[in-house]
Design a protein around this motif. Structure first.
Motif, mmCIF file in Angstrom:
data_model
loop_
_atom_site.group_PDB
_atom_site.id
_atom_site.type_symbol
_atom_site.label_atom_id
_atom_site.label_comp_id
_atom_site.label_asym_id
_atom_site.label_seq_id
_atom_site.Cartn_x
_atom_site.Cartn_y
_atom_site.Cartn_z
ATOM 1 N N LYS A 9 12.910 -49.201 -6.693
ATOM 2 C CA LYS A 9 13.013 -50.510 -7.345
ATOM 3 C C LYS A 9 12.570 -50.420 -8.801
ATOM 4 O O LYS A 9 13.214 -50.978 -9.684
ATOM 5 C CB LYS A 9 12.179 -51.544 -6.588
ATOM 6 C CG LYS A 9 12.390 -52.968 -7.072
ATOM 7 C CD LYS A 9 11.641 -53.957 -6.200
ATOM 8 C CE LYS A 9 11.862 -55.385 -6.612
ATOM 9 N NZ LYS A 9 11.501 -55.708 -7.977
ATOM 10 N N LYS A 22 21.219 -55.053 -10.092
ATOM 11 C CA LYS A 22 19.900 -54.551 -9.684
ATOM 12 C C LYS A 22 19.521 -55.134 -8.326
ATOM 13 O O LYS A 22 19.106 -54.407 -7.417
ATOM 14 C CB LYS A 22 18.831 -54.911 -10.723
ATOM 15 C CG LYS A 22 18.970 -54.154 -12.014
ATOM 16 C CD LYS A 22 17.924 -54.583 -13.033
ATOM 17 C CE LYS A 22 18.134 -53.840 -14.333
ATOM 18 N NZ LYS A 22 17.123 -54.133 -15.344
ATOM 19 N N GLU A 23 19.678 -56.438 -8.208
ATOM 20 C CA GLU A 23 19.335 -57.094 -6.948
ATOM 21 C C GLU A 23 20.185 -56.559 -5.798
ATOM 22 O O GLU A 23 19.681 -56.344 -4.688
ATOM 23 C CB GLU A 23 19.503 -58.611 -7.076
ATOM 24 C CG GLU A 23 18.970 -59.358 -5.883
ATOM 25 C CD GLU A 23 18.906 -60.855 -6.119
ATOM 26 O OE1 GLU A 23 19.074 -61.579 -5.119
ATOM 27 O OE2 GLU A 23 18.682 -61.291 -7.255
ATOM 28 N N ASN A 24 21.451 -56.335 -6.063
ATOM 29 C CA ASN A 24 22.350 -55.785 -5.050
ATOM 30 C C ASN A 24 21.867 -54.406 -4.604
ATOM 31 O O ASN A 24 21.836 -54.100 -3.401
ATOM 32 C CB ASN A 24 23.777 -55.707 -5.610
ATOM 33 C CG ASN A 24 24.813 -55.440 -4.550
ATOM 34 O OD1 ASN A 24 24.665 -55.801 -3.393
ATOM 35 N ND2 ASN A 24 25.891 -54.807 -4.962
ATOM 36 N N TRP A 26 18.768 -53.240 -4.820
ATOM 37 C CA TRP A 26 17.513 -53.381 -4.068
ATOM 38 C C TRP A 26 17.817 -53.687 -2.611
ATOM 39 O O TRP A 26 17.187 -53.136 -1.708
ATOM 40 C CB TRP A 26 16.650 -54.508 -4.615
ATOM 41 C CG TRP A 26 16.241 -54.425 -6.046
ATOM 42 C CD1 TRP A 26 16.045 -53.293 -6.797
ATOM 43 C CD2 TRP A 26 15.969 -55.532 -6.908
ATOM 44 N NE1 TRP A 26 15.682 -53.643 -8.070
ATOM 45 C CE2 TRP A 26 15.621 -55.003 -8.172
ATOM 46 C CE3 TRP A 26 15.986 -56.907 -6.741
ATOM 47 C CZ2 TRP A 26 15.286 -55.818 -9.247
ATOM 48 C CZ3 TRP A 26 15.654 -57.708 -7.814
ATOM 49 C CH2 TRP A 26 15.308 -57.166 -9.050
ATOM 50 N N GLN A 27 18.777 -54.590 -2.396
ATOM 51 C CA GLN A 27 19.123 -54.973 -1.025
ATOM 52 C C GLN A 27 19.662 -53.788 -0.238
ATOM 53 O O GLN A 27 19.310 -53.594 0.925
ATOM 54 C CB GLN A 27 20.133 -56.119 -1.030
ATOM 55 C CG GLN A 27 19.552 -57.419 -1.501
ATOM 56 C CD GLN A 27 20.590 -58.536 -1.594
ATOM 57 O OE1 GLN A 27 21.773 -58.313 -1.448
ATOM 58 N NE2 GLN A 27 20.116 -59.741 -1.864
ATOM 59 N N VAL A 28 20.514 -53.001 -0.880
ATOM 60 C CA VAL A 28 21.083 -51.833 -0.195
ATOM 61 C C VAL A 28 19.977 -50.844 0.167
ATOM 62 O O VAL A 28 19.892 -50.378 1.308
ATOM 63 C CB VAL A 28 22.161 -51.163 -1.075
ATOM 64 C CG1 VAL A 28 22.557 -49.811 -0.509
ATOM 65 C CG2 VAL A 28 23.377 -52.071 -1.191
ATOM 66 N N SER A 30 16.783 -51.340 0.421
ATOM 67 C CA SER A 30 15.687 -51.880 1.240
ATOM 68 C C SER A 30 15.876 -51.556 2.721
ATOM 69 O O SER A 30 14.906 -51.521 3.462
ATOM 70 C CB SER A 30 15.558 -53.393 1.042
ATOM 71 O OG SER A 30 16.649 -54.074 1.630
ATOM 72 N N GLY A 31 17.098 -51.297 3.121
ATOM 73 C CA GLY A 31 17.361 -50.972 4.517
ATOM 74 C C GLY A 31 17.232 -49.496 4.850
ATOM 75 O O GLY A 31 17.343 -49.101 6.016
ATOM 76 N N SER A 55 25.511 -47.932 -8.529
ATOM 77 C CA SER A 55 25.728 -49.376 -8.535
ATOM 78 C C SER A 55 27.224 -49.686 -8.506
ATOM 79 O O SER A 55 27.674 -50.535 -7.729
ATOM 80 C CB SER A 55 25.087 -50.003 -9.776
ATOM 81 O OG SER A 55 25.399 -51.374 -9.861
ATOM 82 N N LYS A 59 29.314 -51.600 -5.435
ATOM 83 C CA LYS A 59 30.154 -52.779 -5.675
ATOM 84 C C LYS A 59 31.600 -52.518 -5.265
ATOM 85 O O LYS A 59 32.248 -53.397 -4.683
ATOM 86 C CB LYS A 59 30.096 -53.190 -7.147
ATOM 87 C CG LYS A 59 28.798 -53.817 -7.555
ATOM 88 C CD LYS A 59 28.835 -54.450 -8.926
ATOM 89 C CE LYS A 59 29.329 -53.520 -10.001
ATOM 90 N NZ LYS A 59 29.228 -54.084 -11.355
ATOM 91 N N GLN A 62 31.793 -52.665 -1.495
ATOM 92 C CA GLN A 62 31.681 -54.043 -1.027
ATOM 93 C C GLN A 62 32.983 -54.799 -1.257
ATOM 94 O O GLN A 62 33.443 -55.542 -0.394
ATOM 95 C CB GLN A 62 30.506 -54.747 -1.715
ATOM 96 C CG GLN A 62 29.170 -54.254 -1.247
ATOM 97 C CD GLN A 62 28.003 -54.754 -2.090
ATOM 98 O OE1 GLN A 62 28.146 -55.039 -3.273
ATOM 99 N NE2 GLN A 62 26.831 -54.832 -1.474
#
Length: 88
Positions: A9, A22-24, A26-28, A30-31, A55, A59, A62
């Motif tokens: 992070k 960045k937030e996207n 972090w979510q990826v 985090s798992g 990144s 995207k 996704q």
């Protein structure tokens, strides 16, 4: 001691990618399991340009998934294969 996720992070936060990206990321990440992040940390420290590449890759995957575009998905996977071959 910081967790690997906190390290990832921090590296992502220091990058120049868009805040939403960045937030996207972090979510990826985090798992992911802590041990799985070791090599990602090394990669991001070695060359921070990988943060933008990953990144973009996330995207693209996704978008391909959301649109049900198998060809786009295949193109993204082929790009990943080229990256791996270049790194080997």
């Amino acid at each position: 001691m910081n967790s690997n996720f906190e390290k990832i992070k921090s590296l992502i936060d220091a990058s120049e990618i868009d805040p939403a990206d960045k937030e996207n990321m972090w979510q990826v990440f985090s798992g992911a399991r802590e041990t799985d992040l070791d090599e990602v940390i090394e990669l991001f420290i070695e060359d921070s340009a990988w943060i933008g590449k990953i990144s973009h890759n996330i995207k693209a995957k996704q978008q391909a998934f959301e649109q049900g575009d198998r060809q786009q998905w295949s193109n993204v996977v082929e790009e990943e294969k080229r990256w791996i071959a270049e790194m080997s």
